[in-house]
Design a protein around this motif. Structure first.
Motif, PDB file in Angstrom:
ATOM      1  N   UNK A   1      68.500  44.383  38.933  1.00 23.05           N
ATOM      2  CA  UNK A   1      67.362  45.020  39.589  1.00 23.05           C
ATOM      3  C   UNK A   1      66.074  44.249  39.339  1.00 23.05           C
ATOM      4  N   UNK A   2      65.117  44.454  40.256  1.00 25.06           N
ATOM      5  CA  UNK A   2      63.847  43.726  40.176  1.00 25.06           C
ATOM      6  C   UNK A   2      62.686  44.674  40.459  1.00 25.06           C
ATOM      7  N   UNK A   3      61.537  44.333  39.912  1.00 22.71           N
ATOM      8  CA  UNK A   3      60.288  45.051  40.136  1.00 22.71           C
ATOM      9  C   UNK A   3      59.231  44.035  40.531  1.00 22.71           C
ATOM     10  N   UNK A   4      58.563  44.264  41.666  1.00 18.58           N
ATOM     11  CA  UNK A   4      57.485  43.392  42.118  1.00 18.58           C
ATOM     12  C   UNK A   4      56.190  44.198  42.178  1.00 18.58           C
ATOM     13  N   UNK A   5      55.164  43.682  41.507  1.00 16.18           N
ATOM     14  CA  UNK A   5      53.873  44.355  41.462  1.00 16.18           C
ATOM     15  C   UNK A   5      52.884  43.642  42.384  1.00 16.18           C
TER      16      UNK A   5
ATOM     17  N   UNK B   1      68.930  51.519  44.147  1.00 12.80           N
ATOM     18  CA  UNK B   1      67.832  50.695  44.645  1.00 12.80           C
ATOM     19  C   UNK B   1      67.888  49.371  43.911  1.00 12.80           C
ATOM     20  N   UNK B   2      67.744  48.288  44.664  1.00 11.15           N
ATOM     21  CA  UNK B   2      67.793  46.955  44.058  1.00 11.15           C
ATOM     22  C   UNK B   2      66.416  46.458  43.641  1.00 11.15           C
ATOM     23  N   UNK B   3      65.414  46.759  44.433  1.00  7.82           N
ATOM     24  CA  UNK B   3      64.084  46.201  44.183  1.00  7.82           C
ATOM     25  C   UNK B   3      63.008  47.218  44.535  1.00  7.82           C
ATOM     26  N   UNK B   4      62.042  47.371  43.633  1.00  8.24           N
ATOM     27  CA  UNK B   4      60.881  48.229  43.867  1.00  8.24           C
ATOM     28  C   UNK B   4      59.663  47.335  44.036  1.00  8.24           C
TER      29      UNK B   4
ATOM     30  N   UNK C   1      68.408  47.907  33.502  1.00  7.93           N
ATOM     31  CA  UNK C   1      69.025  46.865  34.334  1.00  7.93           C
ATOM     32  C   UNK C   1      67.992  46.025  35.092  1.00  7.93           C
ATOM     33  N   UNK C   2      66.717  46.186  34.771  1.00  6.93           N
ATOM     34  CA  UNK C   2      65.694  45.344  35.386  1.00  6.93           C
ATOM     35  C   UNK C   2      65.665  44.009  34.638  1.00  6.93           C
TER      36      UNK C   2
ATOM     37  N   UNK D   1      55.251  43.069  32.672  1.00  7.95           N
ATOM     38  CA  UNK D   1      56.258  42.170  32.099  1.00  7.95           C
ATOM     39  C   UNK D   1      57.189  42.924  31.158  1.00  7.95           C
ATOM     40  N   UNK D   2      56.648  43.976  30.519  1.00 10.88           N
ATOM     41  CA  UNK D   2      57.468  44.752  29.599  1.00 10.88           C
ATOM     42  C   UNK D   2      58.559  45.559  30.255  1.00 10.88           C
ATOM     43  N   UNK D   3      58.559  45.645  31.608  1.00  6.82           N
ATOM     44  CA  UNK D   3      59.645  46.354  32.290  1.00  6.82           C
ATOM     45  C   UNK D   3      60.917  45.531  32.302  1.00  6.82           C
TER      46      UNK D   3
END
Length: 776
Positions: free
Chosen positions: A462-466, A576-579, A593-594, A625-627
């Motif tokens: 999984x990924x997180x984009x800010x 969900x794969x990416x937020x 899992x991020x 970054x801590x996520x």
């Protein structure tokens, strides 16, 4: 003595006993009386408490903290206010009296009333307005309550029979049932047991034989208790040391402020839980404050499985749920309180600990009167109740960090390592300027970021984009005549939202259809959509990764608490794969899992004309970054920026808060900015620019004069100057920045400014923001 408009007098000022005779006017002296006099804080712009006599019919019912109605002004306009004091005093017939009681009881506990007084004075707000903000309107209206009627005998059965009146069979049944009960009987049960009609009961009530009492009873509050299994993991040495220290402080009792400084993923929440359990075991209540509703959702789920009697307080609750929850907290039924800003005022009868998670968050600052900061109010409430306050953060505010070195009641507790000694994720900084040279058009997503995201999705992670800007495009402009679509009310560029095909001003909410052609009649060229927001990033990602399950999380899509809850649950279940989202996804959330985090446009924070810009950048990058890498999957972070050499960004790449704090505090010391001084920002606004400017100028001169009278040589009054947002909602805005060396000196200055009515300038509005978190 000066007469107060409306015939009321300032607290402590005796009304005139007589009026001197005049050859042109004869006035009869008022009759003097000794009796109860109430001081009332009116909910409105009146910045003084007023005195009123208490009518005999409400004297036994009136209590401090209760709402009342009182006459104001020459015409006696009726307004609501709070009774803040009752004393026996001498007064004459010219003193007006309270009109009526608004509520049958006071909803303010003594400690909340004391806290409200402090907030009103410290944050320069009227006392009535402040007290009105402490209790939700739904609570005063008894939303979520039902009225239960109970019936009791008003006279004995023997007296009724001796009266000689005929008693019917159904009447006899009602009277016999009531005589058999030592307590009042619920009306519906009474009628059901006796098979009597309501009309029969009304006849008995009319004769005075029975009495009927109506009692408001709250329905059961929302239940957040979830069955859960206690985790079997052991605390690491750092956590054990932190918990032991917290237990010792809680057991010793007394007021302390503890700063729990722990890197992201170091297990701060577990320290919160163990500390709160210590308080609960001693019979107390514990409060956990969080900055965002999004954080509340995940924390509630986790804490509800570890605690019982959990209450949740935030703006997403319905009116009925808010009222029922408040009642359950007040009665002591709810032991654990979790919530956002308003939760700091929860009426806890046995509060033993306040925890403020992510204490550095600017969203803890209330942006409407009273403009309080939740962290500072929590500390003040802890001081009043003589209980410890625990502040937690991976990137503490520099004020809290500095206080740990200079104030004896502050103490720092460190969690320097992640649980299970997991490594902090490496951060790669991409200079987006290089991408401009090698790509056509505006590069939204760098090649490094896209490659990392592609690899993450390929591996099923999984990924997180800010992207700290919502919408599709920052502005729409004409490349031919350079015309930009600007809000007519605020003079700022309007943001294009593709989902609705409209331009929206993010300040006044003005909406316009998005034009395809230049509105300039002499041009009519095709308009260009420039810049980017979360909506545009989402579109690009869907084009590049059509099979990926991508969700956008910002204030446009998360319109209700249910939306947050659903997205978080689906992300935890790996649906969900990416937020893609704004700051609301940057902190507090824990997803094992991020493995990839991207920060797009990190330097937008540096564009603020604010001395806290560097601090905001460090906090934003470090928090998001801590996520990454919080589970068994290693993490990776990519930061896109046009300012790769910014000192705060370099420190964030090294995960070195202490080095950042030392460098930034030295800059603040040299420039005399907080925490080495205290600031108050005053904004004067008016639809007419000259009037706004002149009012601000006169106010600045008055404040400088007051400072000289106080012999405060180290008080600076900067301005007036146009605000960074010079025009907002059709009002021209000018600001003053007042700087003092200490909080005590600032309090003296603000008290004098308010007492001299200096803020009553000829302008539409004057906003006073003590301890502002932003100067923009």
């Amino acid at each position: 003595m000066p007469y107060r408009a409306g015939g009321a007098y300032t607290l402590g000022v005796k009304p005139p006993r007589a009026i001197e005779s005049s050859p042109r006017l004869w006035v009869e002296q008022g009759e003097h009386v000794v009796g109860p006099v109430a001081t009332v804080a009116v909910v409105g712009p009146i910045d003084k408490v007023l005195s009123y006599s208490v009518p005999p019919e409400i004297a036994d019912s009136l209590s401090v903290g209760q709402r009342v109605t009182v006459p104001i002004g020459k015409r006696g306009r009726i307004m609501r206010g709070f009774c803040v004091g009752i004393d026996e005093k001498e007064w004459d017939s010219s003193l007006r009296s309270i009109e009526s009681l608004v509520d049958p009881e006071s909803f303010l506990t003594p400690d909340l009333l004391e806290l409200g007084r402090w907030i009103a004075r410290h944050y320069a707000c009227t006392l009535g307005t402040t007290l009105n903000a402490l209790v939700p309107d739904a609570v005063r209206r008894h939303r979520g309550h039902i009225v239960i009627k109970r019936v009791h005998l008003a006279v004995s059965l023997q007296e009724i029979e001796a009266g000689g009146k005929r008693i019917g069979a159904k009447q006899r049944a009602l009277l016999d049932r009531l005589s058999q009960s030592a307590e009042a009987v619920e009306r519906s049960a009474l009628l059901g047991d006796t098979q009597a009609s309501p009309a029969t009961l009304r006849t008995l009530e009319r004769r005075g034989w029975v009495g009927v009492d109506a009692v408001r009873t709250p329905l059961p509050p929302p239940n957040f208790d979830l069955p859960g299994v206690e985790p079997d993991f052991a605390l690491n040495e750092d956590q054990q040391s932190a918990v032991a220290r917290m237990h010792a402080i809680i057991d010793d009792g007394g007021f302390r402020v503890l700063l729990l400084f722990g890197v992201s993923g170091s297990g701060k929440t577990e320290v919160y839980i163990r500390s709160m359990r210590r308080v609960l075991a001693a019979g107390g209540q514990a409060m956990l404050l969080v900055p965002e509703i999004a954080l509340t959702t995940q924390l509630v789920n986790r804490l509800a499985s570890r605690f019982q009697h959990v209450a949740v307080v935030h703006s997403g609750l319905t009116q009925a749920s808010r009222s029922r929850t408040w009642s359950a907290i007040r009665s002591g039924e709810k032991k654990v309180i979790i919530g956002t800003r308003s939760a700091v005022f929860a009426p806890c009868p046995s509060l033993g600990l306040i925890v403020v998670d992510e204490e550095q968050e600017p969203s803890y600052k209330n942006l409407q009167a009273p403009r309080f900061h939740v962290r500072d109010v929590a500390i003040k409430r802890g001081h009043q109740l003589d209980i410890p306050v625990l502040l937690g953060s991976a990137t503490p505010s520099l004020e809290s960090w500095h206080n740990c070195t200079r104030l004896g009641h502050f103490e720092r507790i460190d969690l320097p390592h992640r649980v299970r000694n997991l490594p902090l994720p490496p951060i790669t900084v991409v200079d987006i300027n290089d991408e401009y040279q090698e790509t056509r058009g505006v590069p939204l997503l760098s090649r490094v970021l896209l490659a990392g995201l592609e690899e993450t999705l390929r591996r099923g992670r999984q990924a997180v984009l800010l992207m700290n800007r919502r919408g599709y495009a920052n502005w729409i402009f004409c490349p031919s005549c350079k015309h930009r679509m600007v809000c007519a009310s605020c003079n700022v560029t309007m943001v294009y939202h593709a989902a609705v095909g409209e331009l929206i001003c993010h300040y006044c909410r003005r909406r316009l259809p998005a034009p395809d052609l230049c509105p300039n009649p002499s041009c009519r060229s095709r308009m260009v959509r420039a810049g980017s927001g979360t909506q545009r990033i989402e579109e690009r990602l869907r084009q590049r990764f059509p099979k990926a399950r991508i969700v956008r999380v910002d204030s446009d899509t998360m319109v209700h608490e249910r939306s947050y809850r659903r997205v978080i649950a689906e992300f935890e279940d790996r649906k969900i794969d990416c937020i893609v989202g704004t700051q609301m996804i940057a902190k507090g959330l824990d997803f094992p899992f991020v493995s990839f985090v991207g920060v797009i446009g990190a330097d937008t924070t540096m564009a603020m004309t604010d001395f806290r810009a560097g601090e905001r950048l460090f906090q934003l990058v470090t928090q998001v970054a801590g996520r990454a890498g919080r589970g068994d999957v290693p993490g990776e972070v990519v930061v896109q920026t046009t300012s790769p050499d910014a000192p705060s960004l370099r420190a964030a790449v090294r995960h070195d808060y202490e080095a950042f704090a030392a460098e930034e505090l030295e800059i603040r010391r040299r420039t005399g900015m907080p925490p080495f001084s205290r600031l108050t920002r005053i904004v004067v606004a008016d639809p007419r620019e000259p009037r706004s400017r002149e009012a601000a100028r006169l106010l600045a001169e008055g404040i400088r004069k007051v400072a000289s009278e106080l012999e405060a040589s180290d008080v600076d009054v900067m301005g007036p100057m146009p605000c960074a947002l010079a025009r907002l909602r059709n009002r021209y805005r000018f600001e003053l920045i007042v700087r003092c060396a200490s909080a005590k000196q600032m309090q003296r200055l603000v008290d004098r400014i308010r007492g001299s009515r200096m803020l009553a300038v000829k302008a539409a509005s004057v906003v006073v923001d003590v301890d502002p978190v932003s100067l923009t």
